[in-house]
Design an enzyme around this catalytic site. Structure first.
Site, PDB file in Angstrom:
ATOM      1  CB  SER A 176      47.069  31.445  37.742  1.00  0.00           C
ATOM      2  OG  SER A 176      48.291  30.791  37.958  1.00  0.00           O
ATOM      3  NE  ARG A 191      39.329  42.900  36.843  1.00  0.00           N
ATOM      4  CZ  ARG A 191      40.307  43.000  35.943  1.00  0.00           C
ATOM      5  NH1 ARG A 191      40.718  41.958  35.286  1.00  0.00           N
ATOM      6  NH2 ARG A 191      40.877  44.157  35.686  1.00  0.00           N
ATOM      7  CG  ASP A 229      49.073  30.756  35.031  1.00  0.00           C
ATOM      8  OD1 ASP A 229      49.105  31.989  34.862  1.00  0.00           O
ATOM      9  OD2 ASP A 229      48.089  30.060  34.706  1.00  0.00           O
TER      10      ASP A 229
HETATM   11  C1  GLC Z   1      43.268  34.111  33.988  1.00  0.00           C
HETATM   12  C2  GLC Z   1      43.985  34.759  35.160  1.00  0.00           C
HETATM   13  C3  GLC Z   1      45.467  34.898  34.883  1.00  0.00           C
HETATM   14  C4  GLC Z   1      46.054  33.568  34.456  1.00  0.00           C
HETATM   15  C5  GLC Z   1      45.255  32.979  33.298  1.00  0.00           C
HETATM   16  C6  GLC Z   1      45.763  31.600  32.875  1.00  0.00           C
HETATM   17  O1  GLC Z   1      43.324  34.966  32.914  1.00  0.00           O
HETATM   18  O2  GLC Z   1      43.424  36.030  35.440  1.00  0.00           O
HETATM   19  O3  GLC Z   1      46.141  35.376  36.014  1.00  0.00           O
HETATM   20  O4  GLC Z   1      47.379  33.741  34.082  1.00  0.00           O
HETATM   21  O5  GLC Z   1      43.891  32.874  33.654  1.00  0.00           O
HETATM   22  O6  GLC Z   1      45.705  30.699  33.920  1.00  0.00           O
END
Ligand code: GLC
Length: 496
Positions: A176, A191, A229
Site C-alpha cells: 500500500s 515514493r 489496499d
Molecule cells: C498511503 C499510501 C497508499 C495507501 C494509503 C492507505 O497513502 O501511499 O498507497 O493506499 O496510504 O493505506
C-alpha cells in the site's frame, strides 16, 4: 483559585492496560494554571484556524476534481491516478484458495483466503508488527522478512493439513504505497509514504524484489497480482455489496480507489484496451496539493509536521487527515501553549515535548471521554506525560481534539465528493466502502464525513453513504488474484 482537578476512577487505554486515576486535591494550590477564560480565548483562535466552511470545501472539491482528471490524462502527475489492471467488478462467483501478504503502514499480515462464491469466504491469518527500524532498513531485507513470515505461515498450514504438499498457491501482494504499474504483477515504487524510508526501493519494481526474496526462501507461491489496499477494498466491498462504487482508507495513510471507464483514461490509450472496459484506479489522493500547497488550508502546525517529516512537501492531503499525524497536530498546539507560558507552568513538560509522543488513539479517547471530570484525559496526561491538568484545561484539550478530528473528516468528505462529482454518482447515490483505524475507531468520524458531504452537496449529499468495508488487503487481494486468473485463462490482455 484554579478549577477542580479532583476525580478518581479507572481508564482502559488503547493497549488494553487498565489505569487507576487519582488526583490529589492538595496539589491544586501548588501549581499555577490557566484560567477558564484564558482557555476559552485560545480555543476561539484555534476554532477559526481549524474550521472548514462549506464554501471553502466546495472550492477544494473543484480543485480536487481537476487534479483527478489531470492524473488520468497525463503520466507522472502529482496525484498519479494509477491504472491497476483490475478489470471491472467481481461477479461474486470467484472461488478457490489464495494467499495474501499485506504490507501496510503498521503491520505485516499473511492470510490464506478461501473464496466460496456467492460473496462468501473463509480466512486464516497471522499478523506481525513492523518495527520502526524495519521501515528504514534496506528494502530487500524488508521483503526477505515478508518472505520468511509467509514461509512460516505456509509450513504451519501444511503441517495441519490446511494446505497440500506440492501446491503452488497464487499470491496477491498488497503493497500500500504508490506504485506505477505496467501490468498487474509489476509495480515500480514511486515514493515511500507513511514514514517508510527503506533505501534501495524507490524507483524499483517491488514485485520483482519480493519474488527474489520468495525464491531465496524457497516459498512455494506465485505472485500473481500487486495490489493497493484501496483497490482491494473496492473489490472486496463490491463482492459483498454491489452498490459500492468507491473505496477509501482512513488509517495510517489516506487514499481512495474507484472504477473508471478505459476511454476516460487517456494516458493508457496506446495499450489498445477496449474503451468500454472498466478498470480500477488507485488515486493516491494523499498526494493532493503536494509541493505547490495552493488549495488546502494548512496551519503552521501542519507546516511544521511537513517540514520535519522524512518527505517534506509530499503527501500534503494525507498529512492533514491520516492517523499518523492527527495526534502530532494536537501535540504541537499544546507545545505552543507551553512555550507561551499558558499551560503547565511549573511542571516538567519534557515528556510531551517529544515528537509524536501523543498518539492519535489518545485523540479519539479524549473526544469520547464520557465522564464529567474527564478522567480519561487525566489518565493520559498523568500516566504518559506526568502532567497535572485542571478541568478547564481538559475541556480545552477535548475541544481541540474535536477540531482536529472534524477537520480531517471534512477534508476526507471533499475527496469523496470530488470522485462523486467527477463520476456523476450524486443523483443515483452510491455506497463508499471505508476502512482504516481512523474510520473504524475514531468516534463520530463517519458521521462527520456524512455531514461534510451534505455541506458540499446539500440534501443530496445523503445519497452518498460510507460503510465499514470488507477486508480489502486479504479478501480483496484474493478476489483480484482470482479475477486475474480468469482473465488470463480467457486470453484477455495477456500483456498487462
Ligand atoms: C498511503 C499510501 C497508499 C495507501 C494509503 C492507505 O497513502 O501511499 O498507497 O493506499 O496510504 O493505506
Amino acid at each position: 483559585m484554579p478549577s477542580s482537578r479532583r476525580g478518581s476512577g479507572t481508564v482502559t487505554l488503547p493497549t488494553g492496560q487498565l489505569l487507576a486515576v487519582h488526583t490529589r486535591t492538595q496539589d491544586e494550590e501548588d501549581l499555577p494554571h490557566a484560567t477558564k477564560k484564558t482557555m476559552a480565548d485560545h480555543l476561539r483562535k484555534y476554532e477559526s484556524l481549524f474550521t472548514l466552511t462549506p464554501q471553502r470545501m466546495r472550492m477544494i472539491v473543484e480543485a480536487f476534481k481537476e487534479t483527478l482528471e489531470l492524473g488520468l490524462e497525463k503520466p507522472e502527475q502529482v496525484v498519479p491516478m494509477i491504472p491497476t489492471y483490475v478489470f471491472g467488478w467481481p461477479t461474486g462467483k470467484e472461488t478457490g484458495d489464495f494467499l495474501a501478504v499485506d504490507l501496510g503502514g503498521t503491520n505485516l499480515r499473511v492470510c490464506l483466503v478461501t473464496l466460496q462464491g456467492e460473496g462468501k469466504f473463509e480466512m486464516t491469518q497471522t499478523k506481525y508488527r513492523l518495527t520502526e527500524e524495519q521501515k528504514q532498513e534496506d528494502g530487500q531485507k524488508l521483503f526477505d522478512f515478508c518472505a520468511e513470515c509467509l514461509k512460516t505461515f505456509v509450513t504451519t498450514n501444511l503441517e495441519d493439513g490446511t494446505l497440500k504438499e506440492g501446491d503452488t498457491l497464487p499470491l496477491g501482494f498488497t503493497f500500500s504505497y504508490p506504485c506505477f504499474q505496467e501490468k498487474i504483477d509489476h509495480g515500480q515504487l514511486i515514493r515511500w509514504t507513511k514514514g517508510f524510508g527503506a533505501p534501495n526501493t524507490e524507483g524499483r519494481d517491488v514485485a520483482a524484489m519480493f519474488r527474489e526474496s520468495l525464491r531465496k526462501h524457497n516459498v512455494p507461491v506465485e505472485l500473481t497480482a500487486l495490489i493497493n489496499d484501496t483497490t482491494g477494498t473496492l473489490i472486496a466491498s463490491s463482492y459483498v455489496n454491489p452498490r459500492t462504487k468507491i473505496a477509501v482508507i482512513f488509517g495510517t495513510g489516506c487514499n481512495a480507489a474507484y472504477m473508471e471507464q478505459v476511454k476516460d483514461i487517456p494516458k493508457i490509450k496506446q495499450l489498445g484496451i477496449d474503451p468500454d472496459a472498466e478498470m480500477a484506479i488507485n488515486c493516491e489522493w494523499g498526494a493532493f496539493d503536494s509541493f505547490e500547497h495552493e488549495h488546502l488550508p494548512r496551519t503552521k502546525y501542519d507546516i511544521i509536521i511537513d517540514e520535519q517529516s522524512n518527505k517534506p512537501g509530499e503527501q500534503a492531503f494525507e498529512k492533514l487527515i491520516s492517523g499518523r499525524y492527527l495526534g502530532e497536530i494536537l501535540r504541537l498546539v499544546i507545545c505552543e501553549l507551553i512555550d507561551d507560558g499558558v499551560l503547565f507552568l511549573g511542571q516538567e513538560t519534557y515528556k510531551i515535548e517529544i515528537a509524536y509522543a501523543l498518539d492519535t488513539a489518545f485523540l479519539s479517547l479524549m473526544e469520547s471521554d464520557p465522564t464529567e471530570e474527564l478522567l480519561m484525559i487525566i489518565g493520559i496526561f498523568t500516566h504518559f506525560f506526568a502532567l497535572e491538568t485542571t478541568l478547564a484545561e481538559r475541556q480545552f484539550f477535548r475541544a481541540l481534539a474535536k477540531l482536529v478530528g472534524r477537520r480531517a473528516a471534512r477534508l476526507s468528505a471533499c475527496g469523496i465528493a470530488a470522485i462523486v462529482s467527477k463520476m456523476n454518482y450524486l443523483e443515483e447515490g452510491c455506497a463508499v466502502g471505508a476502512d482504516g483505524s481512523l474510520y473504524n475507531k475514531y468516534p463520530g468520524f463517519a458521521d462527520r464525513v456524512h455531514e461534510g458531504l451534505q455541506d458540499v452537496f446539500g440534501d443530496k449529499g445523503r445519497n452518498i453513504v460510507t460503510y465499514h468495508a470488507e477486508d480489502g488487503s486479504g479478501v480483496g487481494s484474493a478476489i483480484i488474484a482470482a479475477m486475474t486468473k480468469v482473465r488470463k485463462d480467457a486470453g484477455l490482455y495477456l500483456n498487462v
